[in-house]
Write a protein that holds these residues in place. Structure first.
Motif, PDB file in Angstrom:
ATOM      1  N   SER A  48       0.696  -1.226  -0.118  1.00  0.00           N
ATOM      2  CA  SER A  48       0.043   0.071   0.024  1.00  0.00           C
ATOM      3  C   SER A  48       0.946   1.262  -0.042  1.00  0.00           C
ATOM      4  O   SER A  48       2.045   1.231   0.260  1.00  0.00           O
TER       5      SER A  48
ATOM      6  N   GLN B 253     -15.370   2.328  11.165  1.00  0.00           N
ATOM      7  CA  GLN B 253     -14.847   2.655   9.754  1.00  0.00           C
ATOM      8  C   GLN B 253     -15.760   3.442   8.856  1.00  0.00           C
ATOM      9  O   GLN B 253     -16.788   3.121   8.722  1.00  0.00           O
TER      10      GLN B 253
ATOM     11  N   LYS C 262      -8.903   6.872   7.413  1.00  0.00           N
ATOM     12  CA  LYS C 262      -8.313   5.612   8.271  1.00  0.00           C
ATOM     13  C   LYS C 262      -7.129   6.205   9.210  1.00  0.00           C
ATOM     14  O   LYS C 262      -7.025   5.721  10.356  1.00  0.00           O
TER      15      LYS C 262
ATOM     16  N   SER D 208     -10.534  -3.253   5.494  1.00  0.00           N
ATOM     17  CA  SER D 208      -9.237  -2.610   5.398  1.00  0.00           C
ATOM     18  C   SER D 208      -8.572  -2.394   6.499  1.00  0.00           C
ATOM     19  O   SER D 208      -7.322  -1.855   6.678  1.00  0.00           O
TER      20      SER D 208
END
Length: 639
Positions: A77, A500, A505, A525
């Protein structure tokens, strides 16, 4: 580099220990570094599962820096990419007195596009007040940045509606014909990467580069002597996205928007161009509506057979044809119009390909967000294509993750990537799970697909969560369960409940860490790539074994393919993927030698189905109980 180099690098008197505060040699880290060193020498691909706490980043970086090879490091990521580039790599480079150039390279959507910004007015039609405020943030940032990285813009949300307007895509980039080419942030980043000895990318960019090379038109990242792929468990799924084809209604809407901009600048007298753009945008939106109001995924073949979808697709194709005829009359009048014409031809060809659903070896599927529909053609296997990449001469390959093996076998991962000849290494975490943790699978659990299951689970766990001195993660396998759990916990638990989607995030995790006693309720996630150490996280609840939904179109296509070959689709596809995903979720709990906490898995299949033993064998050796009351005793020691 000789075979004794790794132990000397990692010894108590070595360069790492001298330069890094608190550095201690770890046997598993030294073993992995030696294996990496050997792979760099003999070029046999290396697959390493390195348990949490092994120190795998230093274990693969240090030998590569010492060997002086040109290397591409790819991570799972952008967050991990930045952590590696801004924290781990500089620390090692200082310790080892490494002075070669290093570079960070992201995909084009991460860089401001000077050309598109120059075309934007302050009043952009259709932008919300939040979008207009974000545009001003971008305008203030643009003159001050040297990298052009949109991730550096203070206060800009990750999914801001302004981002597609100030960044470029493959479709709308003018390339060398752009008036800003010499100053382009993306071009400069790629130039730095081509000249660097160590380049840090992410998996999406890595496979985008392979796809571009397949076309014969250039490359995005440099050739290297070694490729290190961290978080490698993600590779098969991401590779499928790039070796197949995808098209979104967003692309047609962006083309319509760019046609209007081009008309305003280069063809003010062509009213037909505006009409063509309006029709294209309208029919793109109609195609999204034809798939229904809800979000979700499904098989494309039966969807295209529905009259409303077939008719909407036909109208979209007609509007593309109309745009084609009008744009032909504008050719040569300006760079933007010519570029829009080329994009249009590419989009028409791609639309024909993804909606011609008879070809074998692919899954044809769609996914709907609130505003757009994506059409996808994904290969069922990437093994053949990737094995061709592995056959390149003079290149070393290292694949690593905390979760690659099922039990002690790497067969699933190796088969997915076409790794026929490789060396494998499984390194256990150095953490003492028998002392630091407990696993509970409570009795009297509701059915895994029962109605209101999230509410039942939350009510049954309220008293347990109250006893946790620190914070907790409640990881769910669906948004419905997540929302049910959050509703109950907010009503019954006197703690901060974070959910979430209610903030981005990074801010959610910051708030979670600062609170110290919060409960974070989340889905997919947050199952991986999250590192919360200490008392802020002392409990992880997992609502259900993470099998892919049976109606997942890609999964059902792979199961059908297994059936045709006489293989057991559950054992070959579903079970290994679920085990690796569960290992990722479990890995959130213990992140340090001082961490202590409890894991609660609320799924009876772990103890009453034969395959439950496969999951247990793949998890750390945590003492197990079926009693929440028994868990309370361990929780009382965590104060």
């Amino acid at each position: 580099m000789n075979q004794d180099a790794s132990p000397s690098l990692f010894s108590e008197q070595g360069p790492l220990a001298r330069a890094i505060d608190g550095f201690r040699p770890r046997a598993a880290q030294v073993e992995m570094a030696a294996a990496v060193e050997l792979a760099l020498h003999d070029q046999i691909p290396l697959v390493v599962e390195a348990g949490t706490g092994t120190g795998k980043t230093y274990a693969y970086l240090a030998p590569v820096l010492a060997a002086g090879k040109k290397v591409v490091v790819s991570t799972g990521s952008r967050n991990l990419q930045e952590q590696l580039f801004h924290r781990d790599l500089p620390t090692l480079a200082r310790a080892m007195e490494y002075h070669q150039p290093v570079a960070l390279l992201k995909g084009r959507a991460n860089y401001l596009c000077l050309e598109r910004m120059a075309l934007l007015d302050d009043a952009v039609p259709g932008l919300s007040p939040e979008g207009l405020a974000d545009l001003q943030k971008v305008r203030r940032f643009a003159p001050m940045t040297t990298s052009g990285d949109v991730g550096d813009i203070p206060g800009l949300p990750e999914r801001s509606e302004i981002l597609p307007l100030v960044t470029s895509t493959n479709d709308n980039c003018l390339g060398r014909d752009c008036g800003h080419y010499q100053d382009c942030h993306l071009v400069k980043a790629r130039t730095r990467a081509m000249e660097a000895q160590v380049v840090v990318v992410n998996h999406h960019l890595f496979f985008a580069d392979m796809a571009v090379r397949d076309t014969g038109f250039g490359q995005l990242i440099p050739d290297a002597e070694a490729y290190i792929l961290d978080e490698a468990h993600q590779l098969p799924e991401i590779a499928g996205q790039y070796f197949g084809q995808s098209q979104s209604s967003r692309q047609f809407i962006e083309l319509a928007r760019d046609l209007r901009l081009a008309q305003k600048v280069e063809a003010r007298d062509m009213a037909q161009l505006g009409k063509a753009a309006d029709q294209l945008e309208r029919n793109s939106l109609d195609l999204r509506l034809a798939f229904g109001l809800g979000a979700g995924r499904g098989q494309l073949r039966p969807a295209l057979a529905r009259p409303e979808v077939g008719q909407a697709l036909a109208r979209l194709k007609d509007s593309l044809g109309f745009c084609h005829e009008v744009l032909k009359l504008c050719l040569g009048r300006g760079e933007q119009l010519d570029q829009c014409f080329e994009r249009l031809i590419g989009l028409r060809t791609q639309l024909e390909s993804v909606t011609r659903v008879e070809e074998n070896g692919y899954s044809y599927w769609y996914d709907c967000s609130r505003l757009h529909v994506g059409l996808h053609k994904t290969p069922l296997s990437v093994a053949e294509r990737f094995s061709a990449e592995l056959a390149r001469e003079g290149v070393s390959w290292i694949f690593t993750s905390a979760t690659l093996a099922v039990g002690e076998s790497f067969a699933h991962f190796c088969a997915d990537l076409g790794l026929e000849r490789c060396r494998t290494l499984q390194l256990d975490s150095p953490f003492d799970y028998s002392r630091q943790s407990r696993l509970c699978v409570p009795r009297y659990l509701p059915e895994t697909n029962g109605p209101g299951r999230g509410r039942v689970l939350a009510n049954s766990l309220v008293s347990t969560l109250e006893r946790v001195p620190g914070g907790s993660f409640f990881l769910c396998t669906s948004y419905q369960v997540m929302n049910e759990v959050a509703e109950v916990l907010r009503a019954r638990l006197d703690r901060t409940i974070l959910v979430q989607g209610e903030d981005n995030k990074v801010r959610l995790l910051e708030q979670f860490g600062q609170d110290g006693r919060a409960v974070l309720v989340a889905t997919g996630s947050f199952w991986e790539g999250i590192d919360v150490r200490g008392n802020a996280l002392q409990c992880v609840v997992i609502d259900k074994l993470p099998f892919s939904a049976p109606d997942d179109p890609l999964l059902s296509a792979r199961l059908e393919d297994c059936l045709r070959r006489g293989e057991d689709g559950f054992a070959r596809v579903q079970l290994p993927k679920a085990i690796i995903t569960l290992k990722q979720g479990v890995g959130r709990l213990i992140r340090d030698v001082e961490d202590r906490g409890v894991l609660v898995i609320t799924d009876n299949r772990l103890v009453n189905r034969a395959y439950g033993a496969d999951f247990i064998r793949s998890l750390p050796a945590m003492p197990r109980t079926r009693s929440l009351a028994g868990l309370a005793e361990f929780l009382s020691t965590l104060e």
